[in-house]
Scaffold this motif. Structure first.
Motif, PDB file in Angstrom:
ATOM      1  N   UNK A  15       8.647  -1.492  -1.417  1.00  0.00           N
ATOM      2  CA  UNK A  15       8.226  -0.485  -2.385  1.00  0.00           C
ATOM      3  C   UNK A  15       8.374  -0.928  -3.833  1.00  0.00           C
ATOM      4  N   UNK A  16       8.361   0.063  -4.719  1.00  0.00           N
ATOM      5  CA  UNK A  16       8.296  -0.193  -6.162  1.00  0.00           C
ATOM      6  C   UNK A  16       9.617   0.171  -6.845  1.00  0.00           C
ATOM      7  N   UNK A  17       9.992  -0.650  -7.807  1.00  0.00           N
ATOM      8  CA  UNK A  17      11.238  -0.434  -8.559  1.00  0.00           C
ATOM      9  C   UNK A  17      10.919  -0.527 -10.053  1.00  0.00           C
ATOM     10  N   UNK A  18      11.906  -0.282 -10.877  1.00  0.00           N
ATOM     11  CA  UNK A  18      11.698  -0.396 -12.320  1.00  0.00           C
ATOM     12  C   UNK A  18      11.128   0.872 -12.905  1.00  0.00           C
ATOM     13  N   UNK A  74      -3.360   9.342  -6.412  1.00  0.00           N
ATOM     14  CA  UNK A  74      -4.044   8.220  -7.060  1.00  0.00           C
ATOM     15  C   UNK A  74      -3.498   6.893  -6.537  1.00  0.00           C
ATOM     16  N   UNK A  75      -2.175   6.838  -6.383  1.00  0.00           N
ATOM     17  CA  UNK A  75      -1.557   5.586  -5.902  1.00  0.00           C
ATOM     18  C   UNK A  75      -2.029   5.216  -4.500  1.00  0.00           C
ATOM     19  N   UNK A  76      -2.150   6.222  -3.631  1.00  0.00           N
ATOM     20  CA  UNK A  76      -2.569   5.928  -2.254  1.00  0.00           C
ATOM     21  C   UNK A  76      -3.928   5.230  -2.240  1.00  0.00           C
ATOM     22  N   UNK A  77      -4.792   5.608  -3.157  1.00  0.00           N
ATOM     23  CA  UNK A  77      -6.133   5.005  -3.207  1.00  0.00           C
ATOM     24  C   UNK A  77      -6.117   3.692  -3.988  1.00  0.00           C
ATOM     25  N   UNK A 116       0.858  -1.188   0.000  1.00  0.00           N
ATOM     26  CA  UNK A 116       0.000   0.000   0.000  1.00  0.00           C
ATOM     27  C   UNK A 116       0.887   1.229   0.000  1.00  0.00           C
ATOM     28  N   UNK A 117       0.604   2.122  -0.914  1.00  0.00           N
ATOM     29  CA  UNK A 117       1.448   3.301  -1.077  1.00  0.00           C
ATOM     30  C   UNK A 117       1.049   4.364  -0.059  1.00  0.00           C
ATOM     31  N   UNK A 153      20.440  -0.889   6.723  1.00  0.00           N
ATOM     32  CA  UNK A 153      21.868  -0.789   6.385  1.00  0.00           C
ATOM     33  C   UNK A 153      22.094  -0.844   4.876  1.00  0.00           C
ATOM     34  N   UNK A 154      21.265  -1.622   4.194  1.00  0.00           N
ATOM     35  CA  UNK A 154      21.411  -1.773   2.746  1.00  0.00           C
ATOM     36  C   UNK A 154      20.664  -0.691   1.965  1.00  0.00           C
ATOM     37  N   UNK A 155      20.032   0.229   2.679  1.00  0.00           N
ATOM     38  CA  UNK A 155      19.363   1.342   2.023  1.00  0.00           C
ATOM     39  C   UNK A 155      17.946   1.051   1.577  1.00  0.00           C
ATOM     40  N   UNK A 156      17.316   0.031   2.166  1.00  0.00           N
ATOM     41  CA  UNK A 156      15.924  -0.282   1.814  1.00  0.00           C
ATOM     42  C   UNK A 156      15.018   0.131   2.971  1.00  0.00           C
ATOM     43  N   UNK A 157      14.190   1.141   2.710  1.00  0.00           N
ATOM     44  CA  UNK A 157      13.292   1.640   3.754  1.00  0.00           C
ATOM     45  C   UNK A 157      11.993   0.839   3.744  1.00  0.00           C
ATOM     46  N   UNK A 158      11.351   0.778   4.884  1.00  0.00           N
ATOM     47  CA  UNK A 158      10.061   0.061   4.972  1.00  0.00           C
ATOM     48  C   UNK A 158       9.200   0.730   6.034  1.00  0.00           C
ATOM     49  N   UNK A 159       7.900   0.626   5.852  1.00  0.00           N
ATOM     50  CA  UNK A 159       6.952   1.140   6.835  1.00  0.00           C
ATOM     51  C   UNK A 159       5.931   0.063   7.139  1.00  0.00           C
ATOM     52  N   UNK A 160       5.497  -0.572   6.070  1.00  0.00           N
ATOM     53  CA  UNK A 160       4.336  -1.453   6.159  1.00  0.00           C
ATOM     54  C   UNK A 160       4.733  -2.881   5.832  1.00  0.00           C
ATOM     55  N   UNK A 161       3.915  -3.797   6.261  1.00  0.00           N
ATOM     56  CA  UNK A 161       4.169  -5.194   5.930  1.00  0.00           C
ATOM     57  C   UNK A 161       3.125  -6.092   6.541  1.00  0.00           C
ATOM     58  N   UNK A 162       3.448  -7.368   6.527  1.00  0.00           N
ATOM     59  CA  UNK A 162       2.524  -8.352   7.107  1.00  0.00           C
ATOM     60  C   UNK A 162       3.178  -9.002   8.305  1.00  0.00           C
ATOM     61  N   UNK A 163       2.379  -9.184   9.327  1.00  0.00           N
ATOM     62  CA  UNK A 163       2.888  -9.791  10.544  1.00  0.00           C
ATOM     63  C   UNK A 163       2.097 -11.061  10.830  1.00  0.00           C
ATOM     64  N   UNK A 164       2.785 -12.179  10.800  1.00  0.00           N
ATOM     65  CA  UNK A 164       2.148 -13.461  11.104  1.00  0.00           C
ATOM     66  C   UNK A 164       2.199 -13.654  12.612  1.00  0.00           C
TER      67      UNK A 164
END
Lengths: 219, 217
Positions: free
Chosen positions: A148-151, A161-164, A7-8, B197-208
């Protein structure tokens, strides 16, 4: 159900977004899955979710086969939780969406007590999901991060628009539909609530968060 | 559906056009019930399997993109401590992808010596898993999205992620990337710091939450 992973939005934008879902492991705990999934939805319903869905048979916001031309001026946008509950008939993924941490914690406590045997996941901000689990007396077993998104990201739509659109990860809420409904709100032809319910009808898994959508549309 | 007479709708649209007005039906309703799904045959039928969330992937028995990932890890123990699971998703959000682009990525990843997840619909489309080759007759089929899954030891994570990032720049679509791991007994994940450390940010995800269990046979 990776449909809820990417989700963006910023952390603040995802503050009121919690999808709790139950999934059986194929070949390992499917036998009683439909009954347990119905139970999951019954428990979820007690905690007043915004949306609920069964990945095979549709969501609480659903299209109707019995419409007449008056829908162009008036259409009731109601959640049909009964339809979701009554349609669970085979092992699938069932989900409930919440906008409030306290409801999620209460729901998780009830799920822990119910001991359904299904895999229960929260798709939300990772820090919030962990806090909810802790408050419910649960420990994280596994965790999956959205990086996130790459490419060719220039092919994607603008941020609003992406958030929705990304609230349906299966791509059923297209960029075009979101833009059209935003235009309609600007023209006063739909309210944010009506537009959010319309988008939710396209998300057949029932994971579209209408509260977040309304908030974003009001901006 | 409204089941309106197509001639009636056409006439209304024609009259409105004279006054430079537009007939704009309620989204999700085709006023004349004209939209009917075609019966598809191979290879075009893969478009439905990888685009319609309500169709079950026959290879895995799972809806949507047909993957379980770590959502059922508490039952399957698919990804263990010290391992990283990857979900490389092509075409999402709503851009779409041809299998030819997916193959570019799988063949590059195969060079790193990874094993593709066997319970995954894209792996089922491969003719040679050791080199990541996808069957030729579907390479030009365009689908809404598909996921490639595999796992590696944690030490390989940085090189795999950077390889995915580099290859994705050469594709004519977008790639959504997810990684997963098993938490320790305190619920901590080794990836929390490694990713940053590798420069990949995250906020959201799935938690089992670990409430699943296998049925007694």
């Amino acid at each position: 159900m990776t449909n809820t992973l990417h989700r963006y939005g910023s952390a603040e934008s995802l503050d009121d977004d919690y999808v709790v879902f139950a999934i059986p492991a194929r070949g390992l705990n499917e036998r009683d899955a439909p009954a347990n999934q119905r139970r999951f939805l019954e428990i979820a319903r007690k905690h007043h979710p915004l949306n609920m869905g069964d990945a095979s048979h549709g969501a609480a916001f659903r299209p109707s086969k019995d419409l007449n031309p008056s829908v162009h001026w008036h259409r009731e946008h109601r959640c049909d939780f009964d339809a979701v509950l009554n349609s669970v008939s085979s092992p699938t993924t069932v989900a409930a969406v919440f906008d409030d941490e306290t409801k999620v914690v209460a729901f998780l406590k009830d799920l822990k007590k119910a001991d359904l045997g299904l895999s229960i996941n929260i798709s939300a901000r990772l820090d919030k999901a962990r806090a909810c689990a802790k408050s419910a007396g649960l420990q994280r077993h596994s965790v999956e991060y959205s990086l996130g998104f790459f490419g060719q990201t220039d092919r994607m739509a603008d941020r609003n628009t992406l958030e929705l659109s990304t609230m349906c990860g299966h791509g059923m809420v297209s960029f075009g539909l979101v833009r059209k409904l935003i235009d309609w709100i600007k023209q006063g032809r739909r309210s944010p609530e009506q537009a959010a319910a319309t988008m939710a009808r396209f998300c057949s898994c029932g994971v579209f968060n209408t509260t977040r959508a309304c908030r974003l549309l009001r901006k | 559906m409204e089941h309106l007479n197509p001639r009636f709708v056409r006439a209304v649209r024609w009259i409105l056009r004279i006054f430079r007005l537009r007939f704009d039906p309620e989204p999700d309703v085709c006023p004349t019930s004209a939209i009917v799904p075609d019966n598809l045959i191979w290879p075009r039928i893969v478009r439905r399997a990888f685009s319609d969330p309500q169709v079950t992937h026959e290879s895995t028995g799972v809806h949507g993109r047909g993957t379980e990932e770590v959502k059922t890890n508490d039952v399957t123990n698919r990804v263990g401590i010290g391992e990283v699971g990857y979900v490389v998703e092509f075409g999402r959000p709503t851009i779409g992808v041809r299998f030819r682009d997916i193959e570019k990525m799988t063949m590059e990843l195969a060079k790193l010596g990874i094993d593709f997840e066997s319970r995954n619909p894209v792996t089922h489309m491969m003719t040679d898993k050791t080199i990541g080759k996808i069957r030729d007759d579907i390479l030009d089929e365009k689908i809404l999205s598909a996921i490639v899954e595999f796992k590696t030891p944690m030490q390989m994570m940085a090189s795999v992620l950077h390889q995915i990032e580099a290859v994705s720049r050469t594709l004519d679509t977008v790639v959504a990337l997810g990684v997963s791991t098993r938490c320790d007994e305190d619920g901590d994940s080794a990836l929390d710091s490694l990713l940053l450390e590798e420069g990949f940010a995250y906020v959201r995800g799935k938690t089992n939450l670990g409430l699943g269990r296998a049925e007694a046979s």
